[in-house]
Write an enzyme that holds these catalytic residues in place. Structure first.
Site, PDB file in Angstrom:
ATOM      1  N   LYS A  51      -7.626  -2.741 -14.069  1.00 10.34           N
ATOM      2  CA  LYS A  51      -7.370  -3.536 -15.272  1.00 10.34           C
ATOM      3  C   LYS A  51      -7.109  -5.002 -14.940  1.00 10.34           C
ATOM      4  O   LYS A  51      -7.106  -5.842 -15.839  1.00 10.34           O
ATOM      5  CB  LYS A  51      -6.160  -2.980 -16.039  1.00 10.34           C
ATOM      6  CG  LYS A  51      -6.189  -1.471 -16.260  1.00 10.34           C
ATOM      7  CD  LYS A  51      -7.465  -1.007 -16.923  1.00 10.34           C
ATOM      8  CE  LYS A  51      -7.563   0.506 -16.937  1.00 10.34           C
ATOM      9  NZ  LYS A  51      -7.711   1.111 -15.611  1.00 10.34           N
TER      10      LYS A  51
ATOM     11  N   SER B  73     -11.306   8.002 -15.312  1.00  9.76           N
ATOM     12  CA  SER B  73     -11.389   7.176 -14.114  1.00  9.76           C
ATOM     13  C   SER B  73     -12.844   7.085 -13.689  1.00  9.76           C
ATOM     14  O   SER B  73     -13.654   7.967 -13.992  1.00  9.76           O
ATOM     15  CB  SER B  73     -10.568   7.825 -13.004  1.00  9.76           C
ATOM     16  OG  SER B  73     -10.913   7.299 -11.741  1.00  9.76           O
TER      17      SER B  73
END
Length: 564
Positions: free
Chosen positions: A131, A478
Site C-alpha cells: 500500500k 494478496s
C-alpha cells in the site's frame, strides 16, 4: 520524441525562505544546521518509508542516504521525513489486516501534509510494499510537484531442500503440516529459508506488481522496479534518482505531465501481461483519481481482451522477480509489447524522455520468462472482471492463477461471515471438492478495511482443493493468492448486496471465460431474503476510532476503495 521542457519558475519554497517577514523561518532552518545558500536551492523532500517491522523496508536507510547525496550533488537541499509502512504478511490472518488499505490513505495524506506545510519544491518517494507505493503515487498526483519514485527492490529467492522458494511456498506448506505431509521440524527449517533477506517478497505479489506498474507508468528510472534489493545497482539508482529529481525541477516536469490517460493504459497493459495482483484494480483507479482521470473496470476489461499474458511468476508460475530482472525486466517486456502496438511508447517518463527512448536497445534475454507476443502464455491478460446476479456491481479474478478445470465451475455455497470461521472449516476438512466458499462482511465498509483472504486461499491450495473448490468474497486477495478466487464482490455484504443474501447450499455459478458469477436463486426469493436481512451482530467499533471513520468515508471497491 522528448516532450518540450518548461522553464523553471520561482522556487515554491521561497514563500517560506525569502523576505523580511520570513526571518523566523530562516532562523528555524539555521537551528538545524542549514545556511542561507542551502535555502536558495530547491528544497527536496525525501519521503523515507524505512522501519524495522517490514522486510521490504528494513534496508532503505542506505538508499535514502544515496538519494540525499544525489540531490545535494545536483544542487538541491534534501529534507528527509518518514512514512508509515505496514507489512501485509505480518498483518494477515488477524485484526491487523484491517489496517493496510487504511494505511494507503494515511500515507497519501501525510505526504501531502508535510510537503504543503513546509512548501517543498520537489520530492523523492522511497517505497517498496503493497500500500506504500500506491499511497505515495496518490500523493504525487495530488501535489503535482516534481516527483520520482524509488523502490527498495525485490527480495531474492530462498532455498529449501534443494529448491528455490519464497513466501508463497511457505504459506502453502502450513497446510501440508495439517495434512501430515510435512513435519513441524521441517516447517521450522522452511521458515528460516523462505525469506532470506531484505526486499519485497520475491513473487508476483502486490508489492512487486505495483513497482512494475510504476515503471510502466513512467514514474521511476529505467529498471527501477526489479533491480534486487541487495544489489549495488539499486544504491546507484537511488543516487541517480536524487540527481534526476533536481533536474526535473529545473525542467518543470510534473507528475501530471507523466501520469496521463495513455500512461495509465500502459500500466494496465503491463499489469495484464505480467499477470499482476488483483489489488491493482483498487490502486490504479485511486491513483488516477488524484490527477483527474476516472479509470473504470471497463478499462481493465478492454485492455485485458487485447493484451496477451506474457509473464508467469510465483505463485502461479515457477519463476521469481529476480528471474524477470535477468530476462530483461520491464524495459524488455515493454519493448516487446511496443513492437506489437500493445503500449504507447511516446509517453513521457521521469527521465525526461519517452518510454521508447528509455527502452531502446533492450530485448528479451530469456523467452521462458518473458514470452514473445507470438508465443504467449495466454491470449488474454491476467485479470478478468466478472458481473452477474451475485456481483451486479462487479468482481475481480486473477484468471492466470486459476486451474483450467475451475474456469467454469458450479457448486454449493459454504457461507461464512468472516475469515476466521472459514479458515477453521477448511483446515478441519469440512470443505469438500465442488464447494464454493463464501466469505463476506470483509469488504471496504464491512471489514472494515477490506482484509485480504490470503490464509483461506492458501489453505485451500495446501489442503489439495485448488482444482476443485472456489472462493468468493467481498474482501480482497494478496498477490500471493492462486486458485479460483473471486474478490471485490460489489455491492458488498455490509450494504446488503446479493452476497449478503446467499445461504448455505445455494448454487453459485462461476464462468470466468464468460465473465459471470451468479447466485442461482430465484429473484422473488432474493427479494424476500432482502426484506428479512439484518447486519449480523458484531462487536461495534468505538465511535471516532480510525476504522469507524474509515467505514463512514470509504467507497466501493470498484472505484478503488478511496475515501469520499
Amino acid at each position: 520524441m522528448t516532450s518540450a521542457k518548461k522553464a523553471r519558475g520561482p522556487l515554491r519554497s521561497s514563500i517560506m525562505t525569502e523576505g523580511v517577514d520570513r526571518a523566523t523561518h530562516r532562523s528555524l532552518m539555521y537551528a538545524m544546521g542549514w545556511d542561507q545558500a542551502h535555502l536558495r536551492r530547491p528544497l527536496v523532500a525525501v519521503v523515507n518509508s524505512f522501519n524495522e517491522l517490514v522486510p521490504g523496508h528494513v534496508h532503505l536507510q542506505a538508499l535514502c542516504q544515496a538519494i540525499k547525496m544525489g540531490i545535494a550533488e545536483a544542487g538541491g537541499t534534501p529534507f528527509e521525513f518518514p512514512s508509515i509502512a505496514v507489512c501485509d504478511g505480518l498483518a494477515t490472518g488477524h485484526a491487523g489486516m484491517r489496517m493496510p488499505m487504511v494505511s494507503r490513505e494515511l500515507i497519501a495524506d501525510s505526504v501531502e501534509l508535510m510537503v504543503t506545510a513546509h512548501a517543498l519544491d520537489a520530492m523523492v518517494l522511497l517505497t517498496n510494499c503493497d500500500k506504500i507505493t500506491p499511497g505515495m503515487l496518490m500523493a504525487a498526483g495530488r501535489l503535482n510537484i516534481p516527483a520520482i519514485v524509488v523502490s527498495g527492490g525485490p527480495m531474492e529467492a530462498g532455498c529449501f531442500q534443494g529448491a528455490q522458494v519464497c513466501y508463497t511456498d511457505l504459506i502453502e506448506a502450513e497446510a501440508l503440516v495439517a495434512r501430515g505431509e510435512l513435519s513441524e521440524e521441517d516447517l521450522a527449517r522452511f521458515e528460516r529459508a523462505a525469506n532470506p533477506g531484505p526486499g519485497s517478497c520475491a513473487m508476483m505479489g502486490t508489492a512487486n506488481t505495483m513497482t512494475m506498474l510504476t515503471e510502466a507508468l513512467g514514474m521511476t528510472l529505467t529498471d527501477g522496479a526489479l533491480i534486487p534489493a541487495t544489489h549495488g545497482a539499486r544504491v546507484n539508482l537511488a543516487r541517480r534518482a536524487g540527481i534526476r529529481v533536481v533536474e526535473m525541477h529545473n525542467e518543470g516536469i510534473l507528475p501530471r505531465d507523466i501520469m496521463t490517460v495513455e500512461a495509465f493504459e500502459n500500466a494496465i497493459a503491463d499489469d495484464m501481461a505480467i499477470g499482476g495482483s488483483t489489488n491493482t484494480c483498487l490502486h490504479l483507479p485511486a491513483i488516477a483519481h488524484q490527477v483527474g482521470i476516472e479509470l473504470t473496470m471497463n478499462h481493465f476489461t478492454q485492455i485485458s481482451d487485447k493484451t496477451p499474458h506474457l509473464v508467469l511468476l510465483k505463485p502461479a508460475g515457477k519463476y521469481f522477480a529476480q528471474d524477470l530482472y535477468w530476462a530483461g525486466g520491464i524495459p524488455a517486456l515493454m519493448g516487446e509489447m511496443a513492437r506489437h502496438g500493445l503500449v504507447r511508447p511516446d509517453c513521457l517518463t521521469v527521465t525526461g524522455e519517452t518510454i521508447a527512448e528509455n527502452i531502446e536497445g533492450r530485448d528479451v534475454r530469456d523467452e521462458d520468462v518473458i514470452h514473445r507476443v507470438a508465443r504467449p502464455i495466454g491470449r488474454q491478460g491476467g485479470i478478468s472482471i466478472l458481473y452477474g446476479s451475485l456481483a451486479p456491481g462487479g468482481a475481480v479474478v486473477k484468471r492466470v492463477a486459476v486451474a483450467p478445470e475451475m474456469m467454469d465451475h458450479s457448486g454449493p455455497a459454504r457461507v461464512f461471515d468472516q475469515e476466521e470461521t472459514a479458515l477453521e472449516a477448511i483446515f478441519s476438512g469440512k470443505i469438500v471438492p465442488g464447494d464454493v466458499v463464501v466469505i463476506r462482511y470483509e469488504g471496504p465498509k464491512g471489514g472494515p478495511g477490506m482484509r485480504e483472504q490470503l490464509l483461506p486461499t492458501s489453505a485451500i491450495i495446501g489442503m489439495g482443493l485448488g482444482k476443485s473448490v472456489a472462493l468468493v468474497t467481498d474482501g480482497r486477495f494478496s498477490g500471493a493468492t492462486q486458485g479460483a478466487c473471486i474478490g471485490h464482490v460489489t455491492p458488498e455484504a455490509y450494504l446488503g448486496g446479493p452476497i449478503a443474501l446467499a445461504e448455505e447450499g445455494d448454487i453459485i455459478r462461476i464462468d470466468i471465460p464468460g465473465g459471470t458469477v451468479a447466485l442461482d436463486v430465484r429473484p422473488d426469493v432474493l427479494r424476500m431474503r432482502k426484506v428479512a436481512w439484518r447486519l449480523p451482530a458484531r462487536t461495534e467499533l468505538e465511535t471516532g476510532c480510525l476504522l469507524e471513520r474509515y467505514r463512514r468515508l470509504v467507497g466501493s471497491a470498484m472505484e478503488g476503495a478511496r475515501l469520499a
